[in-house]
Design a protein around this motif. Structure first.
Motif, PDB file in Angstrom:
ATOM      1  N   LEU A  35       0.818  -1.214   0.000  1.00  0.00           N
ATOM      2  CA  LEU A  35       0.000   0.000   0.000  1.00  0.00           C
ATOM      3  C   LEU A  35       0.844   1.252   0.000  1.00  0.00           C
ATOM      4  O   LEU A  35       1.907   1.298   0.609  1.00  0.00           O
ATOM      5  N   ASN A  36       0.369   2.254  -0.653  1.00  0.00           N
ATOM      6  CA  ASN A  36       0.966   3.571  -0.538  1.00  0.00           C
ATOM      7  C   ASN A  36      -0.158   4.533  -0.155  1.00  0.00           C
ATOM      8  O   ASN A  36      -1.048   4.821  -0.957  1.00  0.00           O
ATOM      9  N   VAL A  37      -0.122   4.975   1.079  1.00  0.00           N
ATOM     10  CA  VAL A  37      -1.233   5.776   1.602  1.00  0.00           C
ATOM     11  C   VAL A  37      -1.408   7.065   0.796  1.00  0.00           C
ATOM     12  O   VAL A  37      -2.532   7.488   0.508  1.00  0.00           O
ATOM     13  N   ALA A  38      -0.286   7.676   0.405  1.00  0.00           N
ATOM     14  CA  ALA A  38      -0.385   8.926  -0.360  1.00  0.00           C
ATOM     15  C   ALA A  38      -1.151   8.696  -1.668  1.00  0.00           C
ATOM     16  O   ALA A  38      -1.976   9.513  -2.071  1.00  0.00           O
ATOM     17  N   THR A  39      -0.880   7.553  -2.290  1.00  0.00           N
ATOM     18  CA  THR A  39      -1.572   7.247  -3.554  1.00  0.00           C
ATOM     19  C   THR A  39      -3.072   7.082  -3.310  1.00  0.00           C
ATOM     20  O   THR A  39      -3.898   7.566  -4.093  1.00  0.00           O
ATOM     21  N   LEU A  40      -3.412   6.407  -2.212  1.00  0.00           N
ATOM     22  CA  LEU A  40      -4.839   6.190  -1.927  1.00  0.00           C
ATOM     23  C   LEU A  40      -5.547   7.522  -1.668  1.00  0.00           C
ATOM     24  O   LEU A  40      -6.662   7.751  -2.151  1.00  0.00           O
ATOM     25  N   ARG A  41      -4.880   8.386  -0.919  1.00  0.00           N
ATOM     26  CA  ARG A  41      -5.481   9.699  -0.639  1.00  0.00           C
ATOM     27  C   ARG A  41      -5.697  10.469  -1.941  1.00  0.00           C
ATOM     28  O   ARG A  41      -6.735  11.096  -2.154  1.00  0.00           O
ATOM     29  N   ASP A  42      -4.699  10.389  -2.803  1.00  0.00           N
ATOM     30  CA  ASP A  42      -4.817  11.093  -4.071  1.00  0.00           C
ATOM     31  C   ASP A  42      -5.954  10.505  -4.913  1.00  0.00           C
ATOM     32  O   ASP A  42      -6.679  11.229  -5.596  1.00  0.00           O
ATOM     33  N   ALA A  43      -6.106   9.185  -4.804  1.00  0.00           N
ATOM     34  CA  ALA A  43      -7.170   8.529  -5.575  1.00  0.00           C
ATOM     35  C   ALA A  43      -8.549   8.941  -5.061  1.00  0.00           C
ATOM     36  O   ALA A  43      -9.500   9.030  -5.833  1.00  0.00           O
TER      37      ALA A  43
END
Lengths: 698, 251
Positions: free
Chosen positions: A648-656
């Motif tokens: 997981l990459n939390v930053a990517t999820l937030r951006d998504a």
């Protein structure tokens, strides 16, 4: 992944094939009514008409054909009022049709549908006087003929379109055993797709590296096929499985049960890993699509090369492979009445539930026991009565038994509709002259024990802070729980921070984790045989219950729990499957694995993975990927049962969440399956973002 | 009974040495590097870290027995997977007696010391006698620059490096690449010159500066004031090390 496969994937992701879907309603009901057909005959007629209504689609760019042209809605075979009468007082499992099992694909491929038809003819002779058996067998034959007719139409079209390669295959298979890996994949594609057309769902693919290996091996040995060509065919088959995700029913899109189980041992107990095992992992890694979902059976001795390849697949962030430990799973199944040979042959159902392909008509998910609710009942009941801690445990155990009974009683009235076509694909239904709906070799029920870490933490907090250290007076805790901690912030902090937590290999918390599953196992054992002749299998999964048990869901049998004594406020989600409670301080994956290894898995065999998220930065070099492989091996060494590892990459999820349009292809593991992040409901997105990361950056 | 203060214990620390490892972060560091990404490791007293909505205390006092007991519960797993325990920080040399006592209480396991080298020679020797491998941070060779960017001169660091070089313990020199500070050709050449020929040197690791370094400061109630230009492109000049016949990795 070559250019042709890349383009094919892009076309499917773009949904080009959806333009071929027709907005028609196939009318099966009228003729069923006019002819006054029985239920089995209606089910067979449904398969017949669905197959007939399919339009042949031969895309010149495809080597494995079948594109569904029928819409999602499965035509009704009864009028609503008749359906209501038929099902009155009975329990339907989820949507009704048989689902979430796995056919004996190897058997059907090796015999061909004509082989299955011969078996049916022979059975018709044997069961000549048995009206029900004769009807079932005639219905089975009807469905076989329907599928063969569909294949024949495809063959004719292929010949006409100048595709002798395809025509040769379709003229022979699935009527007869395939003569090549290509033909086996084509036959499987067609046989599998028709199961969906019959209204069944969560259609598992089982031990694909076992039943397809003989065909591939023969091709490779003879030089008819090389590895790249074989992988290309496999890739094309996998892409085809992704075509119709949007038509399949599930709690969330992606929850469709198209799983494959790799590796493990043969029925005779020998190492079953072969070249196809590796090929499936490679192709899945290179494709990076949500289907098929991969499970890998391992042991503490599994070599690091295979686990390293699997870790490369994990790195893709698809949330699979999911691992299961044969040294724990097989004895667990045997302890629950599965023969050793069958236990060795286990596959994984839609999420994590263990079942035997061809032989299991287990209904692996009849609901969840809310462990937090049971513990809450214990704590509130015990403290209010001024009782000791043992009384709290006793009330908890009693409530677990009560919840088990509610689920089991509901399913005592289970009604499985006839499934003549699925019966053809199973081991022994034809031979016994009995529809799958009447049962197979194994007819057990599975019950999830959900929210285990939260529940154990609540017990540990009360034991330490209320009883041992007496820092919290019982009436104050009860008042705080009633008030959902409003005005009790300090007390809540104490419970959350100053008590032992599951996931730290700390017996002060873990003993309640094991106790809760023992209570669940006791309750299931005590319930005894169900009227399907099976047992209740307790498990460690949560499915969507980590949300439902705290927020509720229409028509749910399970109770909803409010604020709980581990410091969780009302509505805050539980941990999914086996994971430390959200927000619980833990040191990392080793202690977590050690905590969950303490569960007595001999008694808890329905499945349910330890769920772990690793930061994607862990995977940045080959050495670290090898360490992920070692971590997976450690999971088996320690004696855990099942593991779901996510990158997981939390930053990517937030951006998504903020820019979904830029992350259409972002795939995440949800509870027992993978889906596109942006297609999930917000509460599920939220839980994934908040999941504890075993941070590995120093 | 010796006690020590620890700000984190982290399992499966994949970049802290061979195999599967658990890293113990000792709290308190004499250096105050401008680029430090573990600011909660600098002070040797517990401090509150406030994240989004929740807060925790970084810094727990352990007796050597208590810490060893936690670690011993997983030694078998670490051992079976080519790994072990890493002591990092902060600066472990600062709590050398505590660390030594913990190590003495541990079952047989690979121990790695991750140190800035800043400490007394006796502390260094105390731990070198007990560890299987060392990660030795070498930031700046120029004494004045070192003082400017870390708050301390590097005399004892260079002396301990020499001690390490004579000890026979295998070690890796790790150079944090900070733009315009440590990544200059002049500094990298000086590092190469300093480490060349030391017995036991396995390789040089270059650790490119991570822009997320400042992230933890606010949560720790501290201010991030880098006295260098974070945005400046890094000079990852591995050639200098290769020319000196040194194995070099970029992490």
């Amino acid at each position: 992944m070559n250019e042709r496969i890349g383009q094919m994937k892009a076309r499917v992701r773009a949904g080009e094939h959806r333009a071929l879907r027709r907005k028609i309603t196939v009318d099966v009901l009228s003729e069923c009514e006019e002819e006054g057909l029985s239920w089995p005959w209606r089910a067979a007629r449904l398969i017949r008409r669905q197959c007939e209504a399919e339009q042949v689609v031969i895309d010149p760019r495809e080597k494995i054909v079948f594109t569904r042209t029928l819409p999602a809605v499965i035509p009704p075979i009864y009028k609503p009022e008749d359906w209501a009468r038929l099902t009155a007082g009975r329990t339907l499992h989820e949507l009704g049709p048989i689902s979430n099992i796995c056919a004996d694909w190897g058997l059907v491929l090796s015999q061909g549908l004509l082989g299955r038809k011969s078996a049916a003819m022979a059975a018709l002779q044997r069961f000549a006087g048995d009206k029900a058996a004769v009807e079932f067998l005639e219905c089975a034959v009807e469905t076989i003929d329907a599928v063969l007719a569909l294949a024949a139409r495809y063959a004719v079209a292929a010949r006409r379109m100048g595709r002798p390669d395809l025509a040769d295959i379709l003229e022979r298979t699935p009527a007869h055993a395939p003569r090549s890996f290509h033909a086996a994949l084509q036959a499987l594609r067609l046989l599998h797709a028709v199961v969906w057309l019959g209204g069944h769902y969560h259609v598992g693919l089982g031990r694909l590296d076992q039943y397809l290996w003989p065909y591939l091996k023969a091709d490779l040995d003879s030089g008819r096929l090389d590895v790249p060509a074989a992988e290309e065919l496999l890739a094309e088959f996998f892409i085809a499985l992704n075509k119709d995700s949007d038509l399949y029913p599930g709690v969330q899109q992606g929850d469709n049960g198209q799983t494959i189980t790799l590796g493990g041992v043969t029925r005779a107990g020998r190492d079953a890993v072969n070249d196809l095992t590796h090929m499936v992992l490679r192709v899945s890694r290179d494709l990076a699509m949500i289907d098929p979902k991969i499970n890998l059976r391992i042991t503490p001795q599994t070599d690091l090369d295979l686990l390293g390849l699997a870790a490369e697949l994990t790195r893709k962030g698809l949330g699979f492979p999911q691992y299961s430990n044969d040294e724990v799973v097989i004895p667990g199944l045997v302890a629950h009445g599965y023969s050793l040979e069958d236990a060795r042959d286990y596959a994984v159902a839609a999420c994590w539930e263990f079942l035997i392909p061809g032989r299991g008509m287990d209904v692996v998910n009849i609901g969840a026991v809310s462990l937090p609710f049971a513990v809450d009942a214990g704590i509130r009941g015990g403290l209010a009565a001024g009782a000791g801690f043992d009384a709290i445990l006793k009330i908890t155990a009693d409530d677990i038994a009560r919840q088990v009974k509610i689920l089991a009683e509901a399913y005592a009235q289970l009604l499985l509709p006839p499934a003549p076509y699925y019966s053809v694909l199973m081991t022994g239904c034809i031979e016994r002259g009995q529809d799958l709906a009447q049962g197979a070799v194994y007819n057990n029920f599975g019950i999830h024990g959900a929210g285990a870490a939260n529940a154990a933490d609540a017990l540990a907090a009360v034991k330490r802070l209320v009883f041992d250290e007496q820092r919290i007076p019982p009436n104050e805790l009860l008042a705080a729980l009633d008030a959902d901690y409003a005005g009790h912030a300090e007390l809540r902090r104490l419970l959350a921070d100053q008590a032992p937590k599951v996931g730290n290999n700390d017996d002060q918390a873990d003993r309640y984790l094991t106790a809760l599953f023992d209570f669940l196992a006791d309750a299931c054992e005590h319930y005894g045989r169900t009227n399907r002749g099976g047992i209740l299998r307790p498990g460690t999964g949560s499915a969507m219950y980590y949300v439902w048990l705290v927020r509720g869901h229409p028509n749910m049998r399970e109770p909803v729990v409010g604020a709980t004594a581990e410091g969780r406020k009302k509505g805050e989600m539980l941990s999914a499957n086996l994971a430390p409670a959200p927000g619980a301080g833990v040191r990392g994956p080793i202690s977590a694995l050690q905590s969950f290894a303490k569960i007595n898995y001999r008694r808890v065999c329905n499945g349910g993975p330890i769920t772990m998220e690793l930061s994607d930065t862990v995977f940045r070099d080959p050495e670290s990927i090898r360490k992920v492989a070692m971590l997976v091996r450690a999971f088996a060494q320690i004696g855990c049962q099942q593991l779901q590892l996510n990158s997981l990459n939390v930053a990517t999820l937030r951006d998504a969440q903020a820019h979904p349009e830029q992350h259409k292809n972002l795939i995440v593991r949800v509870w027992g399956w993978s889906g596109y992040f942006c297609e999930l409901g917000p509460e599920y997105q939220e839980h994934i973002v908040a999941r504890h990361l075993y941070a590995c950056e120093s | 009974m010796t006690t020590g203060i620890v700000f984190d214990i982290r399992e499966f620390a994949v970049h802290d040495g061979p195999g599967i490892r658990t890293t113990v972060f000792l709290k308190g560091c004499p250096l105050h590097c401008s680029w430090c990404h573990n600011p909660e490791g600098q002070s040797s007293v517990p401090q509150v870290i406030s994240g989004a909505g929740a807060s925790r205390v970084a810094g727990v006092e352990y007796t050597a027995q208590a810490l060893a007991a936690i670690l011993n519960r997983q030694v078998a797993v670490l051992q079976a997977n080519e790994g072990g325990v890493t002591f990092s920080g902060g600066e472990p040399l600062r709590q050398a007696n505590f660390v030594a006592e913990v190590i003495d209480l541990l079952e047989e396991i690979h121990i790695l010391l991750d140190t800035s080298g800043y400490g007394s020679e006796s502390a260094m020797n105390l731990l070198l006698a007990r560890v299987s491998m060392v990660f030795f941070d070498l930031k700046l060779i120029d004494r004045e620059a070192h003082r400017h960017f870390t708050g301390c001169d590097n005399d004892c660091i260079l002396r301990n490096l020499a001690v390490l070089g004579k000890s026979g313990v295998p070690f890796v020199v790790r150079v944090p690449l900070v733009p315009g500070v440590t990544d200059t050709d002049a500094n990298l050449a000086a590092v190469a010159e300093t480490v060349r020929g030391l017995t036991g040197l396995l390789r040089v690791d270059l650790l490119p500066y991570n822009k997320a370094a400042g992230g933890k400061y606010r949560a720790a109630g501290m201010e991030f004031k880098p006295c260098f230009d974070e945005a400046r492109p890094l000079n990852i000049n591995t050639g200098i090390f290769k020319k000196a016949n040194l194995e070099v990795h970029v992490l």
